[in-house]
Design an enzyme around this catalytic site. Structure first.
Site, PDB file in Angstrom:
ATOM      1  N   ARG A  97       1.152  -1.557  -0.059  1.00 50.34           N
ATOM      2  CA  ARG A  97      -0.544   0.223  -0.221  1.00 50.34           C
ATOM      3  C   ARG A  97       0.739   0.781  -0.238  1.00 50.34           C
ATOM      4  NH1 ARG A  97      -5.228  -2.430   2.514  1.00 50.34           N
ATOM      5  NH2 ARG A  97      -6.110  -0.467   2.476  1.00 50.34           N
ATOM      6  N   ARG A 136     -21.084  -3.775   3.987  1.00 51.06           N
ATOM      7  CA  ARG A 136     -21.091  -4.853   4.384  1.00 51.06           C
ATOM      8  C   ARG A 136     -20.707  -6.228   5.224  1.00 51.06           C
ATOM      9  NH1 ARG A 136     -14.512  -5.059   2.813  1.00 51.06           N
ATOM     10  NH2 ARG A 136     -14.531  -3.642   3.889  1.00 51.06           N
ATOM     11  N   ARG A 170     -17.794  -4.396   9.999  1.00 49.65           N
ATOM     12  CA  ARG A 170     -16.392  -3.926  10.349  1.00 49.65           C
ATOM     13  C   ARG A 170     -16.866  -2.254  11.442  1.00 49.65           C
ATOM     14  NH1 ARG A 170     -12.306  -5.049   5.629  1.00 49.65           N
ATOM     15  NH2 ARG A 170     -11.322  -2.419   6.150  1.00 49.65           N
ATOM     16  N   ARG A 181     -10.729   6.171   3.876  1.00 44.22           N
ATOM     17  CA  ARG A 181      -9.591   5.605   3.471  1.00 44.22           C
ATOM     18  C   ARG A 181      -9.449   5.563   1.713  1.00 44.22           C
ATOM     19  NH1 ARG A 181     -13.006   0.112   5.632  1.00 44.22           N
ATOM     20  NH2 ARG A 181     -12.427  -0.169   4.251  1.00 44.22           N
TER      21      ARG A 181
HETATM   22  P1  AP5 Z   1     -14.714  -6.540  -1.079  1.00 48.21           P
HETATM   23  O1  AP5 Z   1     -14.337  -7.777  -1.143  1.00 48.21           O
HETATM   24  O2  AP5 Z   1     -14.720  -7.022   0.539  1.00 48.21           O
HETATM   25  O3  AP5 Z   1     -13.635  -4.989  -1.081  1.00 48.21           O
HETATM   26  P2  AP5 Z   1     -12.428  -5.136  -0.859  1.00 48.21           P
HETATM   27  O4  AP5 Z   1     -11.464  -4.543  -1.974  1.00 48.21           O
HETATM   28  O5  AP5 Z   1     -12.132  -6.200  -0.208  1.00 48.21           O
HETATM   29  O6  AP5 Z   1     -12.304  -4.525   0.175  1.00 48.21           O
HETATM   30  P3  AP5 Z   1     -11.801  -3.882   1.824  1.00 48.21           P
HETATM   31  O7  AP5 Z   1     -12.775  -2.855   2.849  1.00 48.21           O
HETATM   32  O8  AP5 Z   1     -11.566  -4.556   2.779  1.00 48.21           O
HETATM   33  O9  AP5 Z   1     -10.547  -3.671   1.356  1.00 48.21           O
HETATM   34  P4  AP5 Z   1      -9.409  -2.718   2.612  1.00 48.21           P
HETATM   35  O10 AP5 Z   1      -8.536  -2.076   1.531  1.00 48.21           O
HETATM   36  O11 AP5 Z   1     -10.187  -1.426   3.058  1.00 48.21           O
HETATM   37  O12 AP5 Z   1      -9.246  -3.118   3.334  1.00 48.21           O
HETATM   38  P5  AP5 Z   1      -8.096  -4.091   4.087  1.00 48.21           P
HETATM   39  O13 AP5 Z   1      -8.801  -5.143   5.468  1.00 48.21           O
HETATM   40  O14 AP5 Z   1      -7.627  -4.965   3.025  1.00 48.21           O
HETATM   41  O15 AP5 Z   1     -16.209  -5.832  -1.036  1.00 48.21           O
HETATM   42  C1  AP5 Z   1     -16.323  -5.462  -0.892  1.00 48.21           C
HETATM   43  C2  AP5 Z   1     -18.262  -5.218  -0.746  1.00 48.21           C
HETATM   44  O16 AP5 Z   1     -18.641  -4.576  -2.069  1.00 48.21           O
HETATM   45  C3  AP5 Z   1     -19.036  -6.601  -0.625  1.00 48.21           C
HETATM   46  O17 AP5 Z   1     -19.340  -6.741   1.028  1.00 48.21           O
HETATM   47  C4  AP5 Z   1     -19.090  -7.151  -1.511  1.00 48.21           C
HETATM   48  O18 AP5 Z   1     -19.895  -8.124  -1.209  1.00 48.21           O
HETATM   49  C5  AP5 Z   1     -19.375  -5.952  -2.193  1.00 48.21           C
HETATM   50  N1  AP5 Z   1     -18.882  -6.115  -3.858  1.00 48.21           N
HETATM   51  C6  AP5 Z   1     -17.414  -6.891  -3.812  1.00 48.21           C
HETATM   52  N2  AP5 Z   1     -17.172  -6.735  -5.013  1.00 48.21           N
HETATM   53  C7  AP5 Z   1     -18.288  -6.363  -6.048  1.00 48.21           C
HETATM   54  C8  AP5 Z   1     -18.714  -6.375  -7.073  1.00 48.21           C
HETATM   55  N3  AP5 Z   1     -18.530  -6.143  -8.092  1.00 48.21           N
HETATM   56  N4  AP5 Z   1     -20.347  -5.382  -7.435  1.00 48.21           N
HETATM   57  C9  AP5 Z   1     -21.082  -5.576  -6.458  1.00 48.21           C
HETATM   58  N5  AP5 Z   1     -20.677  -5.479  -5.162  1.00 48.21           N
HETATM   59  C10 AP5 Z   1     -19.561  -6.259  -4.890  1.00 48.21           C
HETATM   60  O19 AP5 Z   1      -7.690  -2.709   5.789  1.00 48.21           O
HETATM   61  C11 AP5 Z   1      -7.731  -2.288   6.460  1.00 48.21           C
HETATM   62  C12 AP5 Z   1      -7.561  -1.784   7.212  1.00 48.21           C
HETATM   63  O20 AP5 Z   1      -6.370  -2.314   7.960  1.00 48.21           O
HETATM   64  C13 AP5 Z   1      -6.732  -0.302   6.294  1.00 48.21           C
HETATM   65  O21 AP5 Z   1      -7.390   0.826   6.607  1.00 48.21           O
HETATM   66  C14 AP5 Z   1      -5.545   0.148   7.145  1.00 48.21           C
HETATM   67  O22 AP5 Z   1      -5.810   0.513   8.580  1.00 48.21           O
HETATM   68  C15 AP5 Z   1      -5.030  -1.711   7.433  1.00 48.21           C
HETATM   69  N6  AP5 Z   1      -3.999  -2.389   6.369  1.00 48.21           N
HETATM   70  C16 AP5 Z   1      -4.528  -3.364   5.969  1.00 48.21           C
HETATM   71  N7  AP5 Z   1      -3.447  -3.706   5.183  1.00 48.21           N
HETATM   72  C17 AP5 Z   1      -2.934  -2.782   5.024  1.00 48.21           C
HETATM   73  C18 AP5 Z   1      -0.826  -2.115   4.712  1.00 48.21           C
HETATM   74  N8  AP5 Z   1      -0.999  -3.429   3.414  1.00 48.21           N
HETATM   75  N9  AP5 Z   1      -1.020  -1.050   5.183  1.00 48.21           N
HETATM   76  C19 AP5 Z   1      -0.890  -0.364   5.974  1.00 48.21           C
HETATM   77  N10 AP5 Z   1      -2.085  -0.392   6.871  1.00 48.21           N
HETATM   78  C20 AP5 Z   1      -2.980  -1.791   6.429  1.00 48.21           C
END
Ligand code: AP5
Length: 231
Positions: A97, A136, A170, A181
Protein backbone atom coordinates in the site's frame (compact mmCIF):
# COMPACT_ATOMS: atom_id res chain seq x y z
CA UNK A 1 26.05 -23.14 -20.00
CA UNK A 2 22.31 -23.62 -20.34
CA UNK A 3 20.45 -23.29 -17.06
CA UNK A 4 17.46 -25.57 -16.56
CA UNK A 5 14.20 -23.61 -16.71
CA UNK A 6 12.91 -22.88 -13.23
CA UNK A 7 9.23 -22.21 -12.70
CA UNK A 8 8.18 -19.79 -10.01
CA UNK A 9 4.95 -19.98 -8.05
CA UNK A 10 2.62 -17.14 -9.03
CA UNK A 11 2.78 -13.99 -6.92
CA UNK A 12 -0.23 -11.85 -7.77
CA UNK A 13 -1.22 -8.51 -6.32
CA UNK A 14 -4.83 -7.31 -6.28
CA UNK A 15 -4.50 -3.54 -6.09
CA UNK A 16 -7.54 -1.36 -5.58
CA UNK A 17 -9.40 0.93 -3.19
CA UNK A 18 -11.53 -0.30 -0.30
CA UNK A 19 -14.62 -1.97 -1.76
CA UNK A 20 -12.99 -2.81 -5.09
CA UNK A 21 -13.72 -6.48 -4.38
CA UNK A 22 -10.20 -7.65 -3.50
CA UNK A 23 -11.35 -9.90 -0.66
CA UNK A 24 -14.39 -11.22 -2.52
CA UNK A 25 -12.37 -12.12 -5.60
CA UNK A 26 -9.35 -13.48 -3.70
CA UNK A 27 -11.60 -16.17 -2.29
CA UNK A 28 -12.79 -17.08 -5.80
CA UNK A 29 -9.18 -17.28 -7.05
CA UNK A 30 -8.11 -19.39 -4.08
CA UNK A 31 -10.73 -21.98 -4.95
CA UNK A 32 -10.10 -21.86 -8.70
CA UNK A 33 -6.30 -22.03 -8.66
CA UNK A 34 -5.23 -23.30 -5.22
CA UNK A 35 -3.44 -20.03 -4.50
CA UNK A 36 -3.18 -18.66 -0.96
CA UNK A 37 -4.87 -15.34 -0.12
CA UNK A 38 -2.67 -13.08 1.99
CA UNK A 39 -4.75 -10.17 3.30
CA UNK A 40 -2.80 -7.77 5.50
CA UNK A 41 -6.14 -6.34 6.67
CA UNK A 42 -7.21 -9.80 7.93
CA UNK A 43 -3.79 -10.36 9.53
CA UNK A 44 -3.97 -7.01 11.34
CA UNK A 45 -7.57 -7.63 12.49
CA UNK A 46 -6.43 -11.01 13.89
CA UNK A 47 -3.56 -9.25 15.72
CA UNK A 48 -6.01 -6.68 17.15
CA UNK A 49 -8.32 -9.47 18.33
CA UNK A 50 -5.41 -11.37 19.90
CA UNK A 51 -4.19 -8.20 21.63
CA UNK A 52 -0.60 -8.63 20.41
CA UNK A 53 1.72 -5.58 20.55
CA UNK A 54 1.33 -5.19 16.76
CA UNK A 55 -2.45 -5.35 17.12
CA UNK A 56 -2.50 -2.80 19.92
CA UNK A 57 -0.43 -0.38 17.82
CA UNK A 58 -2.61 -0.95 14.73
CA UNK A 59 -6.10 -0.70 16.22
CA UNK A 60 -6.58 3.07 16.49
CA UNK A 61 -5.10 3.70 13.04
CA UNK A 62 -7.37 1.12 11.42
CA UNK A 63 -10.48 2.57 13.06
CA UNK A 64 -9.76 6.02 11.67
CA UNK A 65 -8.94 4.89 8.13
CA UNK A 66 -5.19 5.61 8.09
CA UNK A 67 -2.37 3.22 7.25
CA UNK A 68 -0.68 1.06 9.87
CA UNK A 69 3.10 1.64 9.99
CA UNK A 70 5.17 -0.08 7.34
CA UNK A 71 7.28 -1.80 10.04
CA UNK A 72 4.28 -3.52 11.60
CA UNK A 73 2.73 -4.53 8.29
CA UNK A 74 6.01 -5.90 6.95
CA UNK A 75 6.53 -7.90 10.12
CA UNK A 76 3.09 -9.60 9.96
CA UNK A 77 3.43 -10.26 6.24
CA UNK A 78 6.95 -11.71 6.50
CA UNK A 79 5.83 -14.04 9.30
CA UNK A 80 2.96 -15.34 7.17
CA UNK A 81 5.12 -15.65 4.04
CA UNK A 82 7.43 -17.96 6.00
CA UNK A 83 4.65 -20.59 6.16
CA UNK A 84 5.24 -23.43 3.67
CA UNK A 85 1.79 -23.20 2.03
CA UNK A 86 2.80 -19.88 0.42
CA UNK A 87 5.06 -21.92 -1.89
CA UNK A 88 1.88 -22.81 -3.86
CA UNK A 89 1.60 -19.20 -5.03
CA UNK A 90 -0.07 -16.24 -3.37
CA UNK A 91 -2.62 -13.51 -3.96
CA UNK A 92 -1.67 -10.38 -2.06
CA UNK A 93 -4.87 -8.58 -1.02
CA UNK A 94 -4.34 -5.07 0.37
CA UNK A 95 -0.55 -5.22 0.19
CA UNK A 96 1.59 -3.36 -0.80
CA UNK A 97 0.00 0.00 0.00
CA UNK A 98 3.05 2.28 0.05
CA UNK A 99 6.25 2.60 -1.97
CA UNK A 100 8.22 1.35 1.05
CA UNK A 101 6.08 -1.80 1.16
CA UNK A 102 6.47 -2.36 -2.60
CA UNK A 103 10.26 -2.24 -2.39
CA UNK A 104 10.30 -4.44 0.72
CA UNK A 105 8.14 -6.98 -1.12
CA UNK A 106 10.62 -7.07 -4.00
CA UNK A 107 13.42 -7.80 -1.51
CA UNK A 108 11.42 -10.46 0.32
CA UNK A 109 10.60 -12.21 -2.96
CA UNK A 110 14.13 -11.90 -4.34
CA UNK A 111 15.41 -13.73 -1.26
CA UNK A 112 13.09 -16.62 -2.27
CA UNK A 113 14.14 -16.48 -5.94
CA UNK A 114 10.74 -15.00 -6.84
CA UNK A 115 9.31 -11.79 -8.25
CA UNK A 116 5.90 -10.17 -8.67
CA UNK A 117 4.15 -11.98 -11.52
CA UNK A 118 1.23 -9.63 -12.10
CA UNK A 119 -0.53 -6.70 -10.51
CA UNK A 120 -4.21 -6.42 -11.27
CA UNK A 121 -5.56 -2.93 -10.72
CA UNK A 122 -9.26 -3.24 -9.79
CA UNK A 123 -10.83 0.05 -10.84
CA UNK A 124 -14.02 1.32 -9.25
CA UNK A 125 -15.39 4.84 -8.75
CA UNK A 126 -15.37 6.55 -5.37
CA UNK A 127 -19.14 6.64 -4.70
CA UNK A 128 -19.51 2.95 -5.54
CA UNK A 129 -16.70 2.10 -3.16
CA UNK A 130 -18.38 3.93 -0.26
CA UNK A 131 -21.72 2.21 -0.98
CA UNK A 132 -20.05 -1.22 -1.11
CA UNK A 133 -18.12 -0.99 2.16
CA UNK A 134 -20.96 0.71 4.03
CA UNK A 135 -23.26 -2.30 3.50
CA UNK A 136 -20.74 -5.09 4.01
CA UNK A 137 -21.05 -7.96 6.49
CA UNK A 138 -18.84 -11.02 6.94
CA UNK A 139 -19.68 -14.51 8.21
CA UNK A 140 -17.74 -14.90 11.48
CA UNK A 141 -17.42 -18.67 10.97
CA UNK A 142 -15.89 -18.91 7.47
CA UNK A 143 -15.15 -15.30 6.47
CA UNK A 144 -17.44 -15.22 3.43
CA UNK A 145 -18.37 -11.63 2.59
CA UNK A 146 -21.91 -10.34 1.99
CA UNK A 147 -23.63 -7.02 1.38
CA UNK A 148 -26.99 -5.69 2.60
CA UNK A 149 -28.22 -5.19 -0.97
CA UNK A 150 -25.49 -6.23 -3.44
CA UNK A 151 -24.77 -9.77 -2.20
CA UNK A 152 -27.29 -11.36 0.14
CA UNK A 153 -27.20 -14.99 1.26
CA UNK A 154 -29.74 -17.22 -0.49
CA UNK A 155 -31.51 -17.78 2.86
CA UNK A 156 -31.67 -14.60 4.95
CA UNK A 157 -29.32 -14.77 7.94
CA UNK A 158 -27.62 -18.04 6.87
CA UNK A 159 -24.19 -18.16 5.24
CA UNK A 160 -24.29 -19.84 1.79
CA UNK A 161 -20.87 -21.41 2.31
CA UNK A 162 -20.87 -22.82 5.87
CA UNK A 163 -24.39 -22.37 7.26
CA UNK A 164 -23.15 -19.95 9.91
CA UNK A 165 -25.67 -17.49 11.33
CA UNK A 166 -23.41 -14.88 12.91
CA UNK A 167 -22.33 -11.92 10.76
CA UNK A 168 -19.90 -9.14 11.60
CA UNK A 169 -19.91 -5.50 10.47
CA UNK A 170 -16.40 -4.00 10.56
CA UNK A 171 -15.92 -0.88 12.71
CA UNK A 172 -14.25 0.93 9.83
CA UNK A 173 -17.15 0.21 7.45
CA UNK A 174 -19.09 3.43 7.94
CA UNK A 175 -19.40 6.25 5.42
CA UNK A 176 -17.07 8.71 7.24
CA UNK A 177 -14.22 6.23 7.75
CA UNK A 178 -14.74 4.86 4.24
CA UNK A 179 -14.17 8.39 2.82
CA UNK A 180 -10.99 8.67 4.91
CA UNK A 181 -9.78 5.26 3.69
CA UNK A 182 -10.42 6.39 0.14
CA UNK A 183 -8.36 9.59 0.65
CA UNK A 184 -5.57 7.45 2.11
CA UNK A 185 -5.77 5.16 -0.92
CA UNK A 186 -5.52 8.01 -3.44
CA UNK A 187 -2.62 9.67 -1.58
CA UNK A 188 -0.47 6.68 -0.68
CA UNK A 189 -1.47 3.59 -2.68
CA UNK A 190 -2.72 4.72 -6.10
CA UNK A 191 0.81 5.90 -7.08
CA UNK A 192 1.80 2.21 -7.09
CA UNK A 193 -0.28 1.78 -10.26
CA UNK A 194 2.29 3.85 -12.18
CA UNK A 195 5.14 2.05 -10.46
CA UNK A 196 3.90 -1.39 -11.56
CA UNK A 197 2.97 -0.13 -15.02
CA UNK A 198 6.57 1.01 -15.52
CA UNK A 199 7.71 -2.42 -14.30
CA UNK A 200 5.59 -4.01 -17.05
CA UNK A 201 3.44 -6.19 -14.77
CA UNK A 202 0.22 -4.13 -14.53
CA UNK A 203 -3.14 -5.30 -15.87
CA UNK A 204 -6.30 -3.22 -15.48
CA UNK A 205 -9.73 -4.61 -14.63
CA UNK A 206 -13.11 -2.86 -14.67
CA UNK A 207 -14.31 -3.71 -11.15
CA UNK A 208 -17.60 -1.80 -11.60
CA UNK A 209 -19.13 -4.88 -13.22
CA UNK A 210 -21.18 -7.29 -11.11
CA UNK A 211 -19.37 -9.85 -8.94
CA UNK A 212 -19.78 -12.78 -11.36
CA UNK A 213 -18.53 -10.76 -14.35
CA UNK A 214 -15.47 -9.58 -12.41
CA UNK A 215 -14.77 -13.19 -11.36
CA UNK A 216 -14.93 -14.41 -14.95
CA UNK A 217 -12.52 -11.77 -16.17
CA UNK A 218 -10.12 -12.34 -13.28
CA UNK A 219 -10.17 -16.12 -13.75
CA UNK A 220 -9.27 -15.59 -17.40
CA UNK A 221 -6.39 -13.22 -16.51
CA UNK A 222 -5.04 -15.32 -13.65
CA UNK A 223 -5.51 -18.57 -15.60
CA UNK A 224 -3.12 -17.40 -18.29
CA UNK A 225 -0.56 -16.25 -15.69
CA UNK A 226 -0.71 -19.55 -13.78
CA UNK A 227 -0.52 -21.62 -16.99
CA UNK A 228 2.54 -19.65 -18.12
CA UNK A 229 4.28 -20.76 -14.92
CA UNK A 230 3.26 -24.42 -15.05
CA UNK A 231 6.23 -26.83 -15.34
P1 AP5 B 1 -14.71 -6.62 -0.64
O1 AP5 B 1 -14.36 -7.74 -1.54
O2 AP5 B 1 -14.80 -6.90 0.81
O3 AP5 B 1 -13.77 -5.37 -0.95
P2 AP5 B 1 -12.24 -5.15 -0.64
O4 AP5 B 1 -11.62 -4.59 -1.88
O5 AP5 B 1 -11.61 -6.38 -0.07
O6 AP5 B 1 -12.37 -3.98 0.41
P3 AP5 B 1 -11.79 -3.81 1.86
O7 AP5 B 1 -12.65 -2.74 2.49
O8 AP5 B 1 -11.66 -5.09 2.62
O9 AP5 B 1 -10.40 -3.26 1.53
P4 AP5 B 1 -9.54 -2.41 2.38
O10 AP5 B 1 -8.38 -2.37 1.47
O11 AP5 B 1 -10.03 -1.10 2.83
O12 AP5 B 1 -9.46 -3.21 3.76
P5 AP5 B 1 -8.31 -4.02 4.43
O13 AP5 B 1 -8.93 -5.06 5.25
O14 AP5 B 1 -7.27 -4.39 3.45
O15 AP5 B 1 -16.10 -6.01 -1.15
C1 AP5 B 1 -16.74 -4.96 -0.42
C2 AP5 B 1 -18.27 -5.16 -0.47
O16 AP5 B 1 -18.73 -4.97 -1.82
C3 AP5 B 1 -18.72 -6.57 -0.06
O17 AP5 B 1 -19.91 -6.44 0.68
C4 AP5 B 1 -18.96 -7.30 -1.40
O18 AP5 B 1 -20.00 -8.26 -1.28
C5 AP5 B 1 -19.36 -6.16 -2.33
N1 AP5 B 1 -18.84 -6.32 -3.68
C6 AP5 B 1 -17.58 -6.75 -4.03
N2 AP5 B 1 -17.45 -6.74 -5.38
C7 AP5 B 1 -18.63 -6.30 -5.89
C8 AP5 B 1 -19.12 -6.08 -7.23
N3 AP5 B 1 -18.34 -6.30 -8.31
N4 AP5 B 1 -20.39 -5.64 -7.37
C9 AP5 B 1 -21.18 -5.41 -6.28
N5 AP5 B 1 -20.78 -5.62 -4.99
C10 AP5 B 1 -19.52 -6.05 -4.81
O19 AP5 B 1 -7.63 -2.91 5.36
C11 AP5 B 1 -8.29 -2.40 6.50
C12 AP5 B 1 -7.34 -1.47 7.23
O20 AP5 B 1 -6.17 -2.21 7.68
C13 AP5 B 1 -6.77 -0.32 6.41
O21 AP5 B 1 -7.64 0.78 6.38
C14 AP5 B 1 -5.45 -0.05 7.12
O22 AP5 B 1 -5.66 0.71 8.29
C15 AP5 B 1 -4.99 -1.43 7.55
N6 AP5 B 1 -4.12 -2.08 6.54
C16 AP5 B 1 -4.38 -3.22 5.83
N7 AP5 B 1 -3.37 -3.52 5.01
C17 AP5 B 1 -2.43 -2.54 5.20
C18 AP5 B 1 -1.17 -2.27 4.61
N8 AP5 B 1 -0.65 -3.08 3.65
N9 AP5 B 1 -0.48 -1.19 5.05
C19 AP5 B 1 -0.97 -0.38 6.01
N10 AP5 B 1 -2.17 -0.57 6.60
C20 AP5 B 1 -2.91 -1.64 6.20
Amino acid sequence: MNCPSVTQPAVLILLGPPGAGKGTQSRVLEKAFGLIQLSTGDMLRAAVKAGTPAGQAAQAVMETGGLVSDDIVLQVLAERMADPDTGRGVILDGFPRTAVQAFALDELLAARGQSVGAVISMEVDDDTMVARVSGRTTCTKCGEGYHDTLKRPAVAGVCDVCGGTDFLRRKDDNADTARQRLDTYHAQTAPLIGHYQRAGVLQRLDAMQDIAAVSRELERMVGSIVRSRAP
